[in-house]
Design an enzyme around this catalytic site. Structure first.
Site, PDB file in Angstrom:
ATOM      1  CB  THR A  16      51.288 -21.018 -73.238  1.00 39.91           C
ATOM      2  OG1 THR A  16      50.539 -19.931 -73.767  1.00 39.91           O
ATOM      3  CG2 THR A  16      50.871 -22.298 -73.920  1.00 39.91           C
ATOM      4  CB  ALA A 119      44.180 -13.944 -75.670  1.00 45.11           C
ATOM      5  N   GLY A 120      46.881 -12.657 -73.749  1.00 44.16           N
ATOM      6  CA  GLY A 120      47.474 -11.413 -73.272  1.00 44.16           C
ATOM      7  C   GLY A 120      47.012 -11.129 -71.850  1.00 44.16           C
ATOM      8  N   GLY A 352      12.315   2.315 -47.243  1.00 41.86           N
ATOM      9  CA  GLY A 352      10.916   2.591 -47.532  1.00 41.86           C
ATOM     10  C   GLY A 352      10.113   2.856 -46.264  1.00 41.86           C
ATOM     11  CB  SER A 353       9.883   1.020 -43.045  1.00 41.60           C
ATOM     12  OG  SER A 353       9.630  -0.238 -43.598  1.00 41.60           O
ATOM     13  CE1 TYR A 385       4.686  -4.911 -45.149  1.00 43.23           C
ATOM     14  CE2 TYR A 385       5.802  -3.773 -46.948  1.00 43.23           C
ATOM     15  CZ  TYR A 385       5.842  -4.426 -45.729  1.00 43.23           C
ATOM     16  OH  TYR A 385       7.040  -4.586 -45.088  1.00 43.23           O
ATOM     17  CG  ASP A 486       3.972   3.285 -49.813  1.00 43.56           C
ATOM     18  OD1 ASP A 486       4.936   3.281 -50.611  1.00 43.56           O
ATOM     19  OD2 ASP A 486       3.909   2.533 -48.826  1.00 43.56           O
ATOM     20  CE  LYS A 515       9.736  -3.244 -51.761  1.00 43.47           C
ATOM     21  NZ  LYS A 515       8.618  -2.901 -50.889  1.00 43.47           N
ATOM     22  N   GLY A 547      15.867  13.017 -38.645  1.00 47.44           N
ATOM     23  CA  GLY A 547      17.214  13.167 -39.190  1.00 47.44           C
ATOM     24  C   GLY A 547      18.053  11.930 -38.974  1.00 47.44           C
ATOM     25  N   PRO A 548      17.881  10.939 -39.871  1.00 45.72           N
ATOM     26  CG  PRO A 548      17.054   9.535 -41.542  1.00 45.72           C
ATOM     27  CD  PRO A 548      17.053  10.940 -41.081  1.00 45.72           C
ATOM     28  NE  ARG A 631      10.370 -16.123 -49.380  1.00 46.78           N
ATOM     29  CZ  ARG A 631      10.780 -17.099 -48.576  1.00 46.78           C
ATOM     30  NH1 ARG A 631      11.256 -18.204 -49.080  1.00 46.78           N
ATOM     31  NH2 ARG A 631      10.721 -16.947 -47.278  1.00 46.78           N
TER      32      ARG A 631
HETATM   33  C1  LIG Z   1       8.427  -2.459 -49.517  1.00 43.99           C
HETATM   34  C2  LIG Z   1       7.456  -1.430 -49.232  1.00 43.99           C
HETATM   35  C3  LIG Z   1       7.596  -0.565 -48.123  1.00 43.99           C
HETATM   36  C4  LIG Z   1       8.708  -0.704 -47.130  1.00 43.99           C
HETATM   37  O1  LIG Z   1       9.966  -0.462 -47.676  1.00 43.99           O
HETATM   38  P1  LIG Z   1      11.295  -1.035 -46.934  1.00 43.99           P
HETATM   39  O2  LIG Z   1      12.403  -0.487 -47.749  1.00 43.99           O
HETATM   40  O3  LIG Z   1      11.167  -2.520 -46.963  1.00 43.99           O
HETATM   41  O4  LIG Z   1      11.270  -0.504 -45.559  1.00 43.99           O
HETATM   42  C5  LIG Z   1       6.644   0.410 -47.953  1.00 43.99           C
HETATM   43  N1  LIG Z   1       5.623   0.540 -48.807  1.00 43.99           N
HETATM   44  C6  LIG Z   1       5.456  -0.258 -49.879  1.00 43.99           C
HETATM   45  C7  LIG Z   1       4.303  -0.054 -50.804  1.00 43.99           C
HETATM   46  C8  LIG Z   1       6.356  -1.283 -50.114  1.00 43.99           C
HETATM   47  O5  LIG Z   1       6.180  -2.102 -51.174  1.00 43.99           O
END
Ligand SMILES: *Cc1c(COP(=O)(O)O)cnc(C)c1O
Length: 670
Positions: A16, A119-120, A352-353, A385, A486, A515, A547-548, A631
């Site tokens: 204080t 406080a404390g 995802g890709s 997509y 997907d 995602k 194999g990432p 967005r």
């Molecule tokens: C976003 C998305 C992807 C790609 O995922 P990333 O993590 O951005 O590579 C693939 N398919 C669908 C349906 C998506 O919405």
């Protein structure tokens, strides 16, 4: 709000006095400043009510600045002299961080700078599981720690420093006090200071020697003067630094889908909390995007954070070739259990890709291993997509996507029109005729059908009829090709079902998830396959060729496990169902605007389709002024909020969208 939070290593360390002296120095330096004591326990009772002793100290130090008396800068006063949670409990009241924050903001509304005294110590409980540290996090002010230089201070100071930093708070520095008149151990005291500075990697702002009660104001003010000068210099340096950073970003950092030389503006974010994104200038935006579908539980969920911290303590990463670990095993078991029956084999991918690439490679290797070597192509529908890597791009919408740029690189896949029967339309079997015709024509060269189930996301936010998907499953069976779904955008409850394929009761041969998998914390995806697919690829010693480096990253797996646990233990279906209702209520008024072509809502996805392409930059700045983050792209203004979004927040999003369109904020150049 601008200023500092002042906390201590313990009670009775001189916090204080330091706060009062700092206040005096900031006032002397010309700031319109105020010190606030949010909670005071041990208050004296008088005829006028409770007296907050600490606020009296602020008044004594700053008398000349408040000729009409120091403001009543204490939000909650309690008579019992004990911890806030107990003091409140004894008088059957409650303390909560949201309310305290609101009160502090009210008190400091017209002030340039506030000092908020705790406080404390930092982990002092407030009740309902909340601590002072939660209040500190909520206010997000830089923290000054006051530590009494005595035996044990090193441990207390270092633990507090660690706790503060783990909350992402800035530690401005430590003020060392000396509350004991015994001064014969100067060597130890000096060593305490050096040790804290070194081990805590923190600057010691000042050391205030022991002072008698009569001399305290003069003595402390003398020592805090230089702190204020140092803090002020740091603030100006920081402001210059922020400017330079934004400039660097604008010049050199690639943001998605915008020019490197003349990019769309990027708004600098300071942090996130719940459903909000907090900007550098303190503005709070309701996040209607959940960071591109990911942050389903909102931001900063304590379970996600603690899972990540725990795993970080144990192990961040090891290669997955020849090694395995609990977080990965637990996650794969969990995914196997949650997803439709039969998807038993799990491949963990880093995005995802990549999971889509993996799915495509699985389908091709399956056909190879099965002796159907000519079957190398994919059938899909327009408007899809699937990601930005080559294989994924080849099945994205051929006109809306990037095919024209990469035609030499991309394999030519087989496309049918976007399904003509919408989700809410009556189903007519003829809408499958085109698919049947194309598949039968290309039967010999097709390995798999790939598409997003029910909701086409980034390719146009279109919802098609569940029976169309069932029809494709039947066609895949009839022609002996695989079905890849997907579920990267739709998985984990987004459409009102845990997975969108459940709308059609369809089980794919291969499924991609991503995602929302880690609740928006970090990148991770998975490709699941049936035993038939896995066994065929592995026939005669075959192996799947992918194999990432960061396959099954333990940090990502641990946080994914926590996210799935939150999903499984909350009533996500009710949350999503409520949001669906609120989105319908909030977006339906847009239908009567002439610029609007369609309004669609499914689960926690709301879409307003316009007749013409929107001006993203203009809309974005309109939305930010309205306190929302959206967005838009193409002709679409859409939202897929965190499942924790409130009715009021959805209303705010809806009103902002309506007002934007009705005032033409989406139209370029006016
Ligand atoms: C976003 C998305 C992807 C790609 O995922 P990333 O993590 O951005 O590579 C693939 N398919 C669908 C349906 C998506 O919405």
């Amino acid at each position: 709000m601008n200023g500092y939070f002042i906390t201590g290593t313990d009670t009775g360390v001189g916090k204080t006095n330091v706060t009062a002296a700092l206040l005096r120095c900031f006032l002397d330096a010309g700031h319109n400043a105020l010190a606030i004591k949010p909670i005071q326990t041990g208050c004296r009772k008088t005829v006028d009510g409770f007296i907050a002793e600490d606020v009296e100290t602020y008044a004594q130090f700053t008398e000349s600045y408040f000729p009409k008396g120091y403001p009543d800068a204490c939000c909650r006063k309690f008579h019992p002299a004990c911890s806030p949670h107990l003091a409140a409990q004894l008088v059957e009241e409650e303390l909560d961080v949201e309310k305290l924050t609101y009160d502090i903001k009210q008190l400091s509304a017209d002030k340039q700078l506030v000092l908020v005294e705790g406080a404390g110590g930092a982990l002092v409980p407030l009740g309902q599981g909340e601590t002072l540290l939660d209040l500190m996090e909520r206010l997000a002010l830089p923290v000054i720690l006051v530590a009494d230089n005595r035996l044990g201070v090193v441990n207390h100071a270092l633990m507090t420093v660690k706790a503060i930093r783990e909350r992402g708070l800035t530690l401005a520095g430590i003020v060392m006090t000396n509350t004991s008149p015994v001064q014969d151990d100067a060597y130890l005291r000096q060593n305490n200071i050096e040790t804290i500075a070194e081990y805590g990697d923190v600057s010691i702002l000042a050391e205030i020697p022991y002072f008698t009660r009569e001399k305290r104001a003069i003595s402390i003010i003398h020592h805090t003067k230089k702190i204020v000068a140092a803090l002020e210099k740091k603030t100006t340096d920081d402001i210059d630094c922020v400017k330079a950073e934004v400039d660097f970003d604008q010049r050199y950092i690639w943001h998605p889908y915008t020019s490197a030389l003349n990019p769309l503006p990027s708004v600098k974010v300071h942090g996130t909390r719940g459903t909000k994104i907090i900007l550098e200038d303190g503005a709070e935006l309701i996040d209607g995007m959940a960071s591109w579908w990911c942050a389903i539980h909102g931001y900063g969920h304590p379970k996600l954070k603690s899972a990540l911290r725990f795993q970080l303590g144990r192990m961040s990463h090891v290669m997955f070739g020849g090694l395995t670990h609990d977080p990965a095993i637990k996650l794969c078991r969990n995914l196997q259990k949650m997803t439709p029956d039969g998807l038993d084999h799990v491949f963990l991918a880093d995005s995802g890709s990549v999971s889509v690439e993996v799915a495509i490679k699985m389908a091709l290797q399956y056909m190879q291993a099965d002796g159907q070597k000519k079957r190398t192509k994919l059938f899909t529908i327009r408007g899809g997509y699937h990601g930005d890597t080559s294989g994924a791009m080849s099945v994205c919408d051929p006109t809306g996507g990037m095919h024209h740029l990469f035609s030499s690189l991309l394999p030519q896949q087989i496309f049918a029109s976007r399904p003509s029967c919408g989700f809410d339309d009556e189903f007519f079997p003829a809408c499958l005729d085109e698919a049947r015709e194309i598949i039968s024509k290309h039967e010999a060269e097709l390995a798999a059908i790939i598409l997003e189930p029910i909701v086409q996301g980034a390719g146009g936010m279109y919802f098609y009829h569940p029976q169309y998907l069932s029809g494709l499953r039947a066609l895949a069976n009839e022609f002996g090709i695989l079905l890849i779904l997907d579920e990267i955008a739709t998985g984990f409850g987004r459409t009102g079902k845990l997975f969108a394929c459940e709308w059609s009761d369809v089980i794919p041969d291969i499924m991609c998830v991503g995602k929302a998998l880690t609740g928006g914390t970090m990148t991770l995806a998975a490709t699941l396959a049936t035993h038939e697919v896995a066994a065929t690829i592995s026939r005669d010693g075959g192996v799947f060729m992918h194999g990432p480096t960061f396959m099954a990253n333990p940090l990502a797996c641990a946080v994914a496990n926590a996210s799935l646990e939150i999903l499984q233990t909350t009533n996500w279906a009710d949350l999503v169902n409520n949001i669906e209702g609120w989105l319908k209520e909030a977006l339906t008024p847009c239908r009567r605007l002439s610029a609007v072509k369609d309004v669609r809502v499914l689960g926690a996805i709301g879409v307003v389709e316009l007749n013409s392409t929107v001006d993203v930059e203009k809309l974005q700045s309109f939305f930010i002024k309205r306190g929302v983050w959206l967005r838009p792209f193409g002709k679409l203004i859409y939202t897929m909020p965190p499942y924790t979004m409130s009715h009021d927040e959805i209303k705010t999003l809806g009103t902002a969208i309506f007002d934007a369109i009705s005032t033409n904020a989406h139209v370029e150049g006016n």
